[in-house]
Design a protein around this motif. Structure first.
Motif, mmCIF file in Angstrom:
data_model
loop_
_atom_site.group_PDB
_atom_site.id
_atom_site.type_symbol
_atom_site.label_atom_id
_atom_site.label_comp_id
_atom_site.label_asym_id
_atom_site.label_seq_id
_atom_site.Cartn_x
_atom_site.Cartn_y
_atom_site.Cartn_z
ATOM 1 N N SER A 36 1.693 6.513 0.886
ATOM 2 C CA SER A 36 2.154 5.160 1.236
ATOM 3 C C SER A 36 1.117 4.508 2.157
ATOM 4 N N GLN A 39 -0.456 1.295 0.771
ATOM 5 C CA GLN A 39 0.117 -0.028 0.988
ATOM 6 C C GLN A 39 0.210 -0.402 2.460
ATOM 7 N N VAL A 40 0.782 0.495 3.285
ATOM 8 C CA VAL A 40 1.111 0.079 4.650
ATOM 9 C C VAL A 40 -0.085 0.038 5.586
ATOM 10 N N GLY A 43 -3.627 -1.944 2.600
ATOM 11 C CA GLY A 43 -3.452 -3.217 1.896
ATOM 12 C C GLY A 43 -3.575 -3.150 0.385
ATOM 13 N N TYR A 44 -3.550 -1.949 -0.179
ATOM 14 C CA TYR A 44 -3.533 -1.829 -1.636
ATOM 15 C C TYR A 44 -2.138 -2.179 -2.128
ATOM 16 N N SER A 45 -2.027 -2.472 -3.440
ATOM 17 C CA SER A 45 -0.699 -2.827 -3.950
ATOM 18 C C SER A 45 0.041 -1.606 -4.497
ATOM 19 N N SER A 46 -0.665 -0.485 -4.668
ATOM 20 C CA SER A 46 -0.020 0.709 -5.216
ATOM 21 C C SER A 46 -0.715 1.960 -4.679
ATOM 22 N N THR A 47 0.023 3.066 -4.638
ATOM 23 C CA THR A 47 -0.575 4.323 -4.178
ATOM 24 C C THR A 47 -1.646 4.815 -5.145
ATOM 25 N N GLU A 49 -4.130 3.347 -6.100
ATOM 26 C CA GLU A 49 -5.457 2.847 -5.716
ATOM 27 C C GLU A 49 -6.119 3.696 -4.635
ATOM 28 N N TRP A 214 6.869 -3.428 8.905
ATOM 29 C CA TRP A 214 6.520 -3.789 7.532
ATOM 30 C C TRP A 214 7.305 -5.015 7.114
ATOM 31 N N GLY A 216 6.985 -6.580 4.185
ATOM 32 C CA GLY A 216 7.153 -6.665 2.734
ATOM 33 C C GLY A 216 8.531 -6.223 2.273
#
Ligand code: KIV
Ligand code: NA
Length: 267
Positions: A36, A39-40, A43-47, A49, A214, A216
Protein backbone atom coordinates in the motif's frame (compact mmCIF):
# COMPACT_ATOMS: atom_id res chain seq x y z
CA UNK A 1 -1.33 -15.94 20.82
CA UNK A 2 -3.91 -17.79 18.70
CA UNK A 3 -4.08 -20.58 21.29
CA UNK A 4 -4.50 -18.05 24.09
CA UNK A 5 -7.10 -16.08 22.07
CA UNK A 6 -4.95 -12.96 22.41
CA UNK A 7 -5.76 -10.70 19.44
CA UNK A 8 -2.73 -9.96 17.24
CA UNK A 9 -2.18 -6.33 16.22
CA UNK A 10 -0.56 -5.51 12.89
CA UNK A 11 -0.03 -2.00 11.52
CA UNK A 12 1.72 -0.82 8.38
CA UNK A 13 4.81 1.42 8.36
CA UNK A 14 6.63 2.86 5.38
CA UNK A 15 9.57 4.82 6.78
CA UNK A 16 11.74 5.40 9.86
CA UNK A 17 9.32 7.61 11.84
CA UNK A 18 6.28 5.36 11.31
CA UNK A 19 8.42 2.35 12.25
CA UNK A 20 9.55 4.09 15.45
CA UNK A 21 5.90 4.82 16.26
CA UNK A 22 4.93 1.15 15.82
CA UNK A 23 7.90 0.13 17.98
CA UNK A 24 7.08 2.64 20.71
CA UNK A 25 3.93 0.75 21.72
CA UNK A 26 4.32 -2.75 23.20
CA UNK A 27 0.76 -3.59 22.07
CA UNK A 28 1.78 -3.60 18.39
CA UNK A 29 2.84 -7.16 17.53
CA UNK A 30 3.68 -6.94 13.82
CA UNK A 31 4.86 -4.10 11.60
CA UNK A 32 4.04 -4.60 7.92
CA UNK A 33 5.78 -2.77 5.13
CA UNK A 34 2.69 -3.15 2.97
CA UNK A 35 2.79 -2.50 -0.74
CA UNK A 36 0.00 0.00 0.00
CA UNK A 37 3.22 2.04 0.14
CA UNK A 38 2.58 2.51 -3.59
CA UNK A 39 -0.55 4.62 -3.08
CA UNK A 40 -0.20 6.20 0.35
CA UNK A 41 3.48 7.20 0.14
CA UNK A 42 4.53 7.23 -3.47
CA UNK A 43 1.42 8.52 -5.23
CA UNK A 44 0.98 5.57 -7.58
CA UNK A 45 -2.58 4.57 -8.44
CA UNK A 46 -2.05 0.84 -7.83
CA UNK A 47 0.28 -1.49 -5.93
CA UNK A 48 1.20 -3.06 -9.29
CA UNK A 49 3.32 0.03 -10.03
CA UNK A 50 5.64 -0.58 -7.06
CA UNK A 51 9.08 -2.01 -7.87
CA UNK A 52 11.16 -4.39 -5.78
CA UNK A 53 13.90 -1.79 -5.34
CA UNK A 54 11.38 0.77 -4.05
CA UNK A 55 10.09 -1.82 -1.55
CA UNK A 56 13.66 -2.60 -0.43
CA UNK A 57 14.46 1.11 -0.01
CA UNK A 58 11.44 1.64 2.29
CA UNK A 59 11.86 -1.68 4.14
CA UNK A 60 15.43 -0.72 5.10
CA UNK A 61 14.19 2.53 6.61
CA UNK A 62 11.43 0.72 8.51
CA UNK A 63 13.95 -1.87 9.74
CA UNK A 64 16.15 0.92 11.16
CA UNK A 65 13.24 2.07 13.31
CA UNK A 66 11.92 -1.33 14.34
CA UNK A 67 12.63 -2.86 17.73
CA UNK A 68 10.16 -5.37 19.12
CA UNK A 69 7.47 -5.79 16.45
CA UNK A 70 7.90 -8.74 14.11
CA UNK A 71 8.78 -7.19 10.73
CA UNK A 72 7.03 -8.38 7.56
CA UNK A 73 7.16 -6.95 4.02
CA UNK A 74 4.97 -7.52 0.98
CA UNK A 75 6.64 -9.08 -2.05
CA UNK A 76 5.72 -6.55 -4.76
CA UNK A 77 3.74 -7.54 -7.84
CA UNK A 78 6.05 -9.16 -10.39
CA UNK A 79 8.69 -10.19 -7.86
CA UNK A 80 7.30 -13.71 -7.30
CA UNK A 81 5.64 -14.58 -10.62
CA UNK A 82 8.46 -14.97 -13.13
CA UNK A 83 10.27 -18.15 -12.08
CA UNK A 84 11.24 -20.07 -8.94
CA UNK A 85 14.82 -18.90 -9.23
CA UNK A 86 13.86 -15.25 -9.69
CA UNK A 87 11.40 -15.48 -6.77
CA UNK A 88 14.05 -16.97 -4.48
CA UNK A 89 16.58 -14.28 -5.43
CA UNK A 90 14.04 -11.48 -4.86
CA UNK A 91 13.01 -12.96 -1.51
CA UNK A 92 16.66 -13.11 -0.41
CA UNK A 93 17.11 -9.46 -1.45
CA UNK A 94 14.11 -8.40 0.66
CA UNK A 95 15.53 -10.24 3.67
CA UNK A 96 19.18 -9.18 3.23
CA UNK A 97 18.83 -5.67 1.83
CA UNK A 98 15.32 -4.85 3.07
CA UNK A 99 16.21 -6.36 6.48
CA UNK A 100 12.72 -7.73 7.15
CA UNK A 101 12.06 -11.02 8.93
CA UNK A 102 9.18 -12.45 6.91
CA UNK A 103 7.45 -11.94 3.56
CA UNK A 104 3.79 -11.64 2.59
CA UNK A 105 2.50 -12.92 -0.76
CA UNK A 106 -0.93 -12.46 -2.30
CA UNK A 107 -2.58 -15.51 -3.84
CA UNK A 108 -4.37 -18.80 -3.33
CA UNK A 109 -3.47 -22.44 -3.93
CA UNK A 110 -1.88 -21.48 -7.29
CA UNK A 111 1.11 -20.04 -5.36
CA UNK A 112 1.48 -22.93 -2.91
CA UNK A 113 4.70 -24.16 -4.52
CA UNK A 114 6.25 -20.71 -4.08
CA UNK A 115 5.13 -20.60 -0.44
CA UNK A 116 6.64 -24.06 0.10
CA UNK A 117 9.90 -23.11 -1.59
CA UNK A 118 10.40 -19.94 0.48
CA UNK A 119 9.41 -21.76 3.67
CA UNK A 120 11.95 -24.48 2.93
CA UNK A 121 14.57 -21.74 2.48
CA UNK A 122 13.81 -20.68 6.05
CA UNK A 123 11.82 -17.57 5.13
CA UNK A 124 8.56 -17.27 7.09
CA UNK A 125 5.70 -16.63 4.66
CA UNK A 126 2.47 -14.81 5.46
CA UNK A 127 -0.24 -15.65 2.94
CA UNK A 128 -2.98 -13.23 1.79
CA UNK A 129 -6.35 -14.32 0.38
CA UNK A 130 -9.72 -12.71 -0.33
CA UNK A 131 -9.40 -9.32 -1.99
CA UNK A 132 -6.01 -9.22 -3.73
CA UNK A 133 -5.15 -5.59 -4.59
CA UNK A 134 -2.31 -6.70 -6.90
CA UNK A 135 -5.04 -8.32 -9.08
CA UNK A 136 -7.58 -5.50 -8.93
CA UNK A 137 -7.91 -5.42 -12.73
CA UNK A 138 -8.56 -9.15 -13.23
CA UNK A 139 -10.85 -9.11 -10.16
CA UNK A 140 -12.82 -6.21 -11.75
CA UNK A 141 -12.05 -3.78 -8.95
CA UNK A 142 -11.58 -3.67 -5.19
CA UNK A 143 -14.59 -5.76 -4.21
CA UNK A 144 -15.56 -7.96 -1.30
CA UNK A 145 -14.76 -11.62 -2.06
CA UNK A 146 -16.35 -14.90 -0.96
CA UNK A 147 -19.97 -13.74 -1.15
CA UNK A 148 -21.16 -16.65 -3.29
CA UNK A 149 -20.74 -20.34 -2.51
CA UNK A 150 -18.10 -21.04 -5.13
CA UNK A 151 -15.95 -18.08 -4.14
CA UNK A 152 -16.34 -18.83 -0.40
CA UNK A 153 -15.38 -22.50 -0.92
CA UNK A 154 -12.40 -21.36 -2.98
CA UNK A 155 -11.14 -19.13 -0.15
CA UNK A 156 -11.47 -21.96 2.38
CA UNK A 157 -9.55 -24.43 0.20
CA UNK A 158 -6.91 -21.78 -0.66
CA UNK A 159 -6.34 -21.03 3.02
CA UNK A 160 -5.95 -24.73 3.83
CA UNK A 161 -3.56 -25.25 0.89
CA UNK A 162 -1.41 -22.27 1.95
CA UNK A 163 -1.25 -23.54 5.55
CA UNK A 164 -0.26 -26.95 4.18
CA UNK A 165 2.46 -25.31 2.06
CA UNK A 166 4.00 -23.82 5.21
CA UNK A 167 2.56 -20.32 5.62
CA UNK A 168 2.90 -19.24 9.27
CA UNK A 169 -0.06 -16.86 9.12
CA UNK A 170 -2.63 -15.57 6.63
CA UNK A 171 -4.24 -12.22 5.90
CA UNK A 172 -7.96 -12.37 5.08
CA UNK A 173 -8.98 -9.23 3.19
CA UNK A 174 -12.54 -8.07 2.52
CA UNK A 175 -14.51 -11.26 3.05
CA UNK A 176 -17.77 -11.87 4.99
CA UNK A 177 -17.24 -12.15 8.73
CA UNK A 178 -18.90 -15.59 8.84
CA UNK A 179 -16.40 -16.94 6.30
CA UNK A 180 -13.43 -15.35 8.14
CA UNK A 181 -14.58 -16.88 11.45
CA UNK A 182 -14.91 -20.29 9.79
CA UNK A 183 -11.43 -20.10 8.22
CA UNK A 184 -9.96 -18.91 11.55
CA UNK A 185 -11.53 -21.85 13.38
CA UNK A 186 -10.32 -24.41 10.84
CA UNK A 187 -6.70 -23.26 10.57
CA UNK A 188 -3.82 -23.94 12.96
CA UNK A 189 -2.07 -20.76 11.82
CA UNK A 190 -3.29 -17.31 12.90
CA UNK A 191 -5.52 -15.26 10.60
CA UNK A 192 -5.08 -11.49 10.37
CA UNK A 193 -8.19 -9.73 9.14
CA UNK A 194 -8.82 -6.50 7.27
CA UNK A 195 -12.46 -6.13 6.40
CA UNK A 196 -13.04 -9.66 7.71
CA UNK A 197 -14.97 -9.05 10.92
CA UNK A 198 -13.92 -9.34 14.54
CA UNK A 199 -13.40 -13.12 14.81
CA UNK A 200 -10.00 -13.36 13.10
CA UNK A 201 -6.92 -13.96 15.28
CA UNK A 202 -5.67 -10.46 14.56
CA UNK A 203 -6.38 -7.23 12.70
CA UNK A 204 -4.38 -5.04 10.34
CA UNK A 205 -4.94 -1.50 9.08
CA UNK A 206 -3.06 0.78 6.73
CA UNK A 207 -1.26 3.55 8.68
CA UNK A 208 -2.80 6.45 6.73
CA UNK A 209 -6.34 5.05 6.96
CA UNK A 210 -5.96 4.49 10.70
CA UNK A 211 -4.40 7.90 11.40
CA UNK A 212 -6.90 9.76 9.23
CA UNK A 213 -4.24 11.29 6.99
CA UNK A 214 -5.54 9.67 3.81
CA UNK A 215 -8.02 11.93 2.02
CA UNK A 216 -8.80 9.44 -0.78
CA UNK A 217 -11.34 6.64 -0.92
CA UNK A 218 -12.23 5.11 2.44
CA UNK A 219 -13.23 1.45 2.38
CA UNK A 220 -16.14 0.19 4.52
CA UNK A 221 -13.72 -1.63 6.82
CA UNK A 222 -11.59 1.43 7.68
CA UNK A 223 -11.93 3.04 11.07
CA UNK A 224 -10.17 6.36 11.59
CA UNK A 225 -8.63 6.14 15.04
CA UNK A 226 -7.00 9.53 14.63
CA UNK A 227 -7.63 12.75 12.74
CA UNK A 228 -4.07 13.71 11.87
CA UNK A 229 -5.13 15.38 8.62
CA UNK A 230 -7.02 18.13 10.48
CA UNK A 231 -4.10 18.57 12.88
CA UNK A 232 -1.57 18.70 10.05
CA UNK A 233 -3.57 21.11 7.89
CA UNK A 234 -4.14 23.49 10.77
CA UNK A 235 -0.38 23.49 11.57
CA UNK A 236 0.41 24.34 7.93
CA UNK A 237 -2.16 27.18 8.01
CA UNK A 238 -0.77 28.62 11.27
CA UNK A 239 2.85 28.42 10.05
CA UNK A 240 2.08 30.08 6.71
CA UNK A 241 0.04 32.86 8.37
CA UNK A 242 2.77 33.55 10.92
CA UNK A 243 5.35 33.93 8.14
CA UNK A 244 3.07 36.18 6.09
CA UNK A 245 2.36 38.38 9.18
CA UNK A 246 6.04 38.34 10.26
CA UNK A 247 5.05 37.03 13.69
CA UNK A 248 7.37 34.09 13.11
CA UNK A 249 10.14 34.01 14.18
CA UNK A 250 9.89 36.22 17.28
CA UNK A 251 12.83 37.44 19.39
CA UNK A 252 12.94 34.27 21.51
CA UNK A 253 13.38 32.27 18.29
CA UNK A 254 16.17 34.51 16.92
CA UNK A 255 19.91 34.82 17.62
CA UNK A 256 21.46 38.14 18.65
CA UNK A 257 24.96 39.56 18.61
CA UNK A 258 26.50 41.50 21.53
CA UNK A 259 25.43 45.20 21.19
CA UNK A 260 28.91 46.74 21.48
CA UNK A 261 30.38 44.20 19.05
CA UNK A 262 27.67 45.08 16.56
CA UNK A 263 28.27 48.86 17.02
CA UNK A 264 31.97 48.23 16.48
CA UNK A 265 31.32 46.38 13.21
CA UNK A 266 28.82 48.90 11.84
CA UNK A 267 30.66 52.04 12.95
O1 KIV B 1 -0.31 -3.45 1.63
C1 KIV B 1 -0.90 -3.49 2.72
O2 KIV B 1 -0.94 -2.51 3.48
C2 KIV B 1 -1.53 -4.75 3.10
C3 KIV B 1 -2.38 -4.81 4.33
C4 KIV B 1 -3.53 -3.89 4.26
C5 KIV B 1 -2.78 -6.20 4.63
O3 KIV B 1 -1.35 -5.72 2.41
NA1 NA C 1 -0.38 -5.39 0.43
Amino acid sequence: MKEKHTPITMLTAYDYPSALACSSNPLIDITLVGDSLAQVCLGYSSTTELSLSEMIHHSRAVARGTTHPFLVADMPFGSYQISDENTARNAVRLIQEGRVEALKLEGGSEIRNIVRKLTEMGIPVMAHVGLLPQRHVSMSGYKVQGKDAESARGIISDALALQEAGAFSIVLEAIPKELAAFVTEHLRIPTIGIGAGSQTDGQVLVWDDMMGTWAGHQAKFVRRFGDLKAERDSAIQKYAEAVKLRTFPDDSESYTIDKTTWEDITR
